[in-house]
Design an enzyme around this catalytic site. Sequence first.
Site, PDB file in Angstrom:
ATOM      1  N   ASN A  70      -3.694 -11.976  -1.319  1.00 57.04           N
ATOM      2  CA  ASN A  70      -3.614 -13.413  -1.629  1.00 57.04           C
ATOM      3  C   ASN A  70      -4.481 -14.255  -0.708  1.00 57.04           C
ATOM      4  OD1 ASN A  70      -1.841 -13.927  -3.860  1.00 57.04           O
ATOM      5  ND2 ASN A  70      -0.199 -13.028  -2.618  1.00 57.04           N
ATOM      6  N   HIS A  83      -2.190 -17.479  -9.883  1.00 61.19           N
ATOM      7  CA  HIS A  83      -0.973 -16.766  -9.500  1.00 61.19           C
ATOM      8  C   HIS A  83       0.067 -17.743  -8.974  1.00 61.19           C
ATOM      9  CE1 HIS A  83       1.609 -13.662  -8.233  1.00 61.19           C
ATOM     10  NE2 HIS A  83       1.161 -13.478  -7.024  1.00 61.19           N
ATOM     11  N   GLY A 137       0.823  -1.216   0.000  1.00 63.20           N
ATOM     12  CA  GLY A 137       0.000   0.000   0.000  1.00 63.20           C
ATOM     13  C   GLY A 137       0.857   1.266   0.000  1.00 63.20           C
ATOM     14  N   ASP A 171      -6.353   2.173   6.240  1.00 56.63           N
ATOM     15  CA  ASP A 171      -5.890   0.978   6.968  1.00 56.63           C
ATOM     16  C   ASP A 171      -6.546   0.974   8.343  1.00 56.63           C
ATOM     17  OD1 ASP A 171      -3.061  -0.877   6.401  1.00 56.63           O
ATOM     18  OD2 ASP A 171      -4.020  -1.034   8.366  1.00 56.63           O
TER      19      ASP A 171
HETATM   20  N1  APR Z   1      -8.962  -3.349   6.518  1.00 61.60           N
HETATM   21  C1  APR Z   1      -7.952  -2.562   6.110  1.00 61.60           C
HETATM   22  N2  APR Z   1      -6.649  -2.891   6.239  1.00 61.60           N
HETATM   23  C2  APR Z   1      -6.373  -4.072   6.825  1.00 61.60           C
HETATM   24  C3  APR Z   1      -7.374  -4.948   7.286  1.00 61.60           C
HETATM   25  C4  APR Z   1      -8.728  -4.549   7.115  1.00 61.60           C
HETATM   26  N3  APR Z   1      -9.738  -5.309   7.526  1.00 61.60           N
HETATM   27  N4  APR Z   1      -6.770  -6.040   7.819  1.00 61.60           N
HETATM   28  C5  APR Z   1      -5.437  -5.857   7.683  1.00 61.60           C
HETATM   29  N5  APR Z   1      -5.198  -4.666   7.097  1.00 61.60           N
HETATM   30  C6  APR Z   1      -3.929  -4.033   6.774  1.00 61.60           C
HETATM   31  C7  APR Z   1      -2.839  -4.269   7.809  1.00 61.60           C
HETATM   32  O1  APR Z   1      -3.015  -3.396   8.920  1.00 61.60           O
HETATM   33  C8  APR Z   1      -1.578  -3.962   6.998  1.00 61.60           C
HETATM   34  O2  APR Z   1      -1.156  -2.617   7.153  1.00 61.60           O
HETATM   35  O3  APR Z   1      -3.384  -4.578   5.582  1.00 61.60           O
HETATM   36  C9  APR Z   1      -2.018  -4.207   5.543  1.00 61.60           C
HETATM   37  C10 APR Z   1      -1.243  -5.308   4.874  1.00 61.60           C
HETATM   38  O4  APR Z   1       0.062  -4.855   4.743  1.00 61.60           O
HETATM   39  P1  APR Z   1       1.332  -5.807   4.932  1.00 61.60           P
HETATM   40  O5  APR Z   1       1.127  -6.680   6.117  1.00 61.60           O
HETATM   41  O6  APR Z   1       2.546  -4.950   4.886  1.00 61.60           O
HETATM   42  O7  APR Z   1       1.249  -6.750   3.639  1.00 61.60           O
HETATM   43  P2  APR Z   1       1.720  -6.431   2.146  1.00 61.60           P
HETATM   44  O8  APR Z   1       3.116  -6.898   1.966  1.00 61.60           O
HETATM   45  O9  APR Z   1       1.365  -5.046   1.781  1.00 61.60           O
HETATM   46  O10 APR Z   1       0.807  -7.481   1.348  1.00 61.60           O
HETATM   47  C11 APR Z   1      -0.602  -7.363   1.354  1.00 61.60           C
HETATM   48  O11 APR Z   1      -0.850  -8.499  -0.747  1.00 61.60           O
HETATM   49  O12 APR Z   1       0.658  -9.731  -2.038  1.00 61.60           O
HETATM   50  C12 APR Z   1      -0.373  -9.775  -1.097  1.00 61.60           C
HETATM   51  O13 APR Z   1       0.135 -11.796   0.097  1.00 61.60           O
HETATM   52  C13 APR Z   1       0.085 -10.392   0.184  1.00 61.60           C
HETATM   53  O14 APR Z   1      -2.102 -10.699   1.048  1.00 61.60           O
HETATM   54  C14 APR Z   1      -0.950  -9.895   1.141  1.00 61.60           C
HETATM   55  C15 APR Z   1      -1.261  -8.500   0.605  1.00 61.60           C
END
Ligand code: APR
EC number: 1.1.1.37
Length: 320
Positions: A121, A176, A15, A34
């Site tokens: 994913n 994927h 993000g 978020d």
């Molecule tokens: N609503 C909004 N945001 C959320 C929610 C929700 N219900 N639940 C979790 N999050 C947020 C988390 O707080 C976190 O900041 O989603 C974000 C996910 O970010 P990361 O953990 O850094 O993951 P990222 O590497 O960005 O990957 C996100 O993409 O490629 C796929 O497998 C990966 O499913 C994963 C997604």
Amino acid sequence: MARPKIALIGAGQIGGTLAHLAAMKELGDVVLFDIAEGTPEGKALDIAESGPAEGFDAHLKGTSDYADIAGADVCIVTAGVPRKPGMSRDDLLGINLKVMKAVGEGIAANAPNAFVICITNPLDAMVWALREFSGLPHEKVCGMAGVLDSARFRHFLSLEFGVSMKDVSAFVLGGHGDTMVPLTRYSTVAGIPLPDLIDMGWTTKDKIDAIVQRTRDGGAEIVGLLKTGSAFYAPATSAIEMAEAYLKDQKRVLPCAAWCDGVLGLKGLYVGVPTVIGAGGIERIVDIKMTKDEQSMFNSSVDAVRGLVDACKGIDDSLA
Ligand code: APR
């Protein structure tokens, strides 16, 4: 004319990178959403403060209130949890399905006209669930996977041939990662298909097979190196390419997880296929004819995606 509005649901690693790229490319104003308190606001402010040196004009806002995504033209969804070493994408199913429900409802209530790109994913099942929960038209909801898989394939091929990545094109189908189906006869260097390059002595079949396998395992390779998360630079760049195609009506031919109903022998399934992306969203699916071998690989990929969709239906009754 007002700038387009880009809502990023999930302000984690992908993000944040999406927000930075969208601002630097001046694709529009950015809303980072978020549930993690302070994260979207902190990232939005940090990126906004890079604006004077970078010289971009874009407004960035961080929020935990869905009302702030109102009227978004594009929503890119990364909310959820990423993989840890040893986990498959499918292990994320139960947790991320609940997240898709909240996100789908948030988008439906606030940005029902948006073009939605899902990255969370396991991708092919999550994009299906997100479409079901949001109720948006199928052509406005798609998933980012093929652009990334083909970018990885192109990168490895360019290293093998010692040529610019710009001159390598790759064609991938299917789910994927693990079940990705590379179409080597449609993957080229300056228009010359890979099988011809093997005949010309530029490479060998074994080397191409190894590159295909490395591409399929591309996400796991990065998870293994990072240990605390999964890939984010290339996934974000790939989704931005899709968003830009929509916002600028570029009619780009890009592989992505799209709703296939009556094409490639499918009756209603999200799976990775070549598409045309323009102002109408997924405007067309390129319905190619596969060889017997390709069809059998594609069928396995489709079966794997169907299995995940069925698992989603088992977890959440409202999807059955
Ligand atoms: N609503 C909004 N945001 C959320 C929610 C929700 N219900 N639940 C979790 N999050 C947020 C988390 O707080 C976190 O900041 O989603 C974000 C996910 O970010 P990361 O953990 O850094 O993951 P990222 O590497 O960005 O990957 C996100 O993409 O490629 C796929 O497998 C990966 O499913 C994963 C997604």
